[in-house]
Enzyme design. Structure first.
Site, PDB file in Angstrom:
ATOM      1  N   SER A   1       0.994  -1.213   0.009  1.00 12.48           N
ATOM      2  CA  SER A   1      -0.025   0.097   0.090  1.00 12.48           C
ATOM      3  C   SER A   1       0.652   1.359   0.055  1.00 12.48           C
ATOM      4  O   SER A   1       0.474   2.139  -0.375  1.00 12.48           O
ATOM      5  CB  SER A   1      -0.893   0.023   1.131  1.00 12.48           C
ATOM      6  OG  SER A   1      -0.353  -0.436   2.306  1.00 12.48           O
TER       7      SER A   1
ATOM      8  N   HIS B   1      -5.484  -3.536  -2.214  1.00 13.36           N
ATOM      9  CA  HIS B   1      -5.201  -2.629  -3.336  1.00 13.36           C
ATOM     10  C   HIS B   1      -5.088  -3.287  -4.643  1.00 13.36           C
ATOM     11  O   HIS B   1      -4.807  -2.582  -5.864  1.00 13.36           O
ATOM     12  CB  HIS B   1      -3.868  -1.783  -2.898  1.00 13.36           C
ATOM     13  CG  HIS B   1      -4.149  -0.615  -2.013  1.00 13.36           C
ATOM     14  ND1 HIS B   1      -4.485   0.486  -2.355  1.00 13.36           N
ATOM     15  CD2 HIS B   1      -3.518  -0.754  -0.705  1.00 13.36           C
ATOM     16  CE1 HIS B   1      -4.526   1.351  -1.116  1.00 13.36           C
ATOM     17  NE2 HIS B   1      -4.053   0.674  -0.124  1.00 13.36           N
TER      18      HIS B   1
ATOM     19  N   LYS C   1     -12.225   0.522  -0.973  1.00  9.73           N
ATOM     20  CA  LYS C   1     -11.374   0.897  -1.863  1.00  9.73           C
ATOM     21  C   LYS C   1     -11.800   0.922  -3.540  1.00  9.73           C
ATOM     22  O   LYS C   1     -12.735   1.862  -3.338  1.00  9.73           O
ATOM     23  CB  LYS C   1      -9.990   0.449  -1.879  1.00  9.73           C
ATOM     24  CG  LYS C   1      -9.175   0.768  -0.616  1.00  9.73           C
ATOM     25  CD  LYS C   1      -7.980   0.209  -0.161  1.00  9.73           C
ATOM     26  CE  LYS C   1      -7.377   0.681   1.104  1.00  9.73           C
ATOM     27  NZ  LYS C   1      -6.410  -0.399   1.945  1.00  9.73           N
TER      28      LYS C   1
HETATM   29  C1  PLP Z   1      -6.472  -0.410   3.404  1.00  8.50           C
HETATM   30  C2  PLP Z   1      -6.143  -1.681   3.708  1.00  8.50           C
HETATM   31  C3  PLP Z   1      -6.597  -2.491   4.542  1.00  8.50           C
HETATM   32  C4  PLP Z   1      -7.969  -2.064   5.231  1.00  8.50           C
HETATM   33  O1  PLP Z   1      -9.056  -1.938   4.578  1.00  8.50           O
HETATM   34  P1  PLP Z   1     -10.166  -1.134   5.222  1.00  8.50           P
HETATM   35  O2  PLP Z   1     -11.341  -1.863   4.696  1.00  8.50           O
HETATM   36  O3  PLP Z   1     -10.117   0.236   4.900  1.00  8.50           O
HETATM   37  O4  PLP Z   1     -10.187  -1.347   6.715  1.00  8.50           O
HETATM   38  C5  PLP Z   1      -6.310  -3.728   4.969  1.00  8.50           C
HETATM   39  N1  PLP Z   1      -5.054  -4.272   4.057  1.00  8.50           N
HETATM   40  C6  PLP Z   1      -4.621  -3.367   3.372  1.00  8.50           C
HETATM   41  C7  PLP Z   1      -3.252  -4.067   2.414  1.00  8.50           C
HETATM   42  C8  PLP Z   1      -4.831  -2.241   2.927  1.00  8.50           C
HETATM   43  O5  PLP Z   1      -4.220  -1.504   2.209  1.00  8.50           O
END
Ligand code: PLP
Length: 405
Positions: A185, A213, A244
């Protein structure tokens, strides 16, 4: 500790953050999270969201959530094991399983909660978790929640992974789970999944990919990094987020029926926290449909990504190892990263500085993510702002600034 003492102690700690240039006020958006946002009355090109496909403001998602609230109510009313499972919750899970081409899936309140549920629910004292050192904070917290033994390997280092797998075998661990982000990320690089899966299989270990992602971004129809590498059927657990590319809120774990049943019984965030409101579930369902019916969103995302990344590199900026829409502009110290973010803001671009402890001390950066909904004109304005800000601050990129139209 008396209340005043506690507040004084917190103030001291915050002062330390200020001295290190790490103190942040939250950016308050005065409207939707879109390709442009309004902050403090100023309209800014938005390079800070994870709204890859622009689905957050898609009319079909908005319509679906309004309709669902009217039909099903505003909240779900309970944790799912008590009474908080409505038929749309189950419908979303079968659609997610089909999307990920797995036998089953279970949704959680967030991607963060999904990692806690899986790592805490699947692994116990006799087990081993083998984890990339740059995995997301929610994986690290999930690992804290399990009594399983930890084996960290250096970022994407396959020799290191082999060594850790061998140690876990020698230590006689019961379940051995290799865990990795699909797309990292902070740097936007992709995990070497074929090599990871091969080594895990050779060692009799299972693989879990957190594709927060990757989903919506990589693979056929946005199915994610497992699909991108054609590894369907060889990855035991795919964690994903609905917050996302899907544009709403939530997380899920996709895998076997046994995995789903285990999480229902042992996943603590599933057991002890209320399920999604129906409006959220319905918007996620609509998003999965839009991803199928509008495949050009994914192509637009990639066309914009390539255009913007090429522009930054032409300006001489260091974009690290990025292979995806996550494009860091690495400038070094925390103060430099925050300074660049502020200079961009003055020029109409919203891109956050990301600094220690989220990244290493000398890896402070401004992280950018373009989406399918950015126009070329917006991307050109953003590149112009990077060129000018780089020149003002004497960063790499200043030399090329004059060459841009
Ligand atoms: C953003 C993210 C999460 C968390 O996801 P949310 O739905 O925002 O809680 C978990 N793992 C990774 C790799 C992320 O980038």
């Amino acid at each position: 500790m008396a209340m005043n003492d506690l507040n004084q102690s917190l103030a001291d700690e915050l002062e330390q953050l200020r001295r290190e240039g790490r103190f942040r006020a939250l950016a308050v958006l005065e409207g939707p999270q879109d390709s442009e946002v309004v902050i403090g009355g100023q309209r800014l090109i938005n390079l800070s969201s994870n709204n890859y496909l622009g689905l957050n403001t898609h009319p079909r998602l908005i319509e679906a959530s309004c309709e669902a609230a009217r039909k099903w109510g505003a909240g779900s009313g309970a944790v799912r094991t008590i009474a908080g499972t409505q038929s749309i919750h189950e419908e979303l899970e079968s659609k997610l399983a089909a999307f990920k081409r797995t036998p089953a899936a279970l949704t959680l309140q967030s991607g963060y909660a999904a990692n806690l549920a899986v790592l805490g629910g699947v692994l116990g004292e006799p087990d081993a978790v083998v984890s990339d050192e740059l995995n997301h904070a929610s994986i690290i917290d999930g690992i804290r929640l399990t009594k399983a033994h930890r084996y960290l390997f250096p970022h994407k280092d396959m020799g290191g992974l082999e060594q850790r797998l061998e140690e876990a075998r020698r230590d006689g661990r019961r379940r051995v789970l290799v865990v990795t982000d699909g797309v990292f990320s902070m740097d936007g690089d992709i995990a070497p999944l074929p090599q990871i899966v091969e080594r895990a299989e050779a060692a009799g270990a299972a693989v879990m990919v957190d594709d927060a992602h990757g989903s919506g971004v990589l693979g056929e129809g946005g199915r994610g990094s497992v699909s991108h590498f054609r590894l369907e059927g060889r990855v035991a657990i795919q964690v994903g987020t609905l917050s996302k590319a899907v544009g709403v809120l939530g997380g899920y774990a996709a895998g076997s029926q046994e995995l789903r049943d285990t999480l229902i019984h042992l996943g603590r965030p599933f057991l002890f926290s209320t399920s999604h409101p129906p409006a959220v579930v319905a918007a996620c369902l609509a998003a999965l449909e839009v991803m199928q019916s509008e495949p050009d969103l994914q192509s637009r995302l990639w066309a914009n990504t390539k255009y913007f990344k090429a522009g930054l590199e032409e300006l001489g900026f260091d974009c690290g190892q990025s292979e995806t829409p996550i494009t860091p502009v690495i400038v070094g110290e925390a103060a430099a990263a925050m300074g660049l973010s502020d200079a961009l803001r003055r020029r109409g671009v919203f891109a956050q500085g990301i600094v220690f402890p989220t990244v290493a001390r000398d890896q402070g950066r401004v992280r950018t993510i373009v989406t399918a909904s950015h126009t070329r004109a917006q991307l050109d304005l953003a590149l112009r702002a990077f060129a000018d800000a780089g020149e003002e601050l004497g960063l790499a990129g200043a030399g090329a600034a004059a060459r841009r139209p």
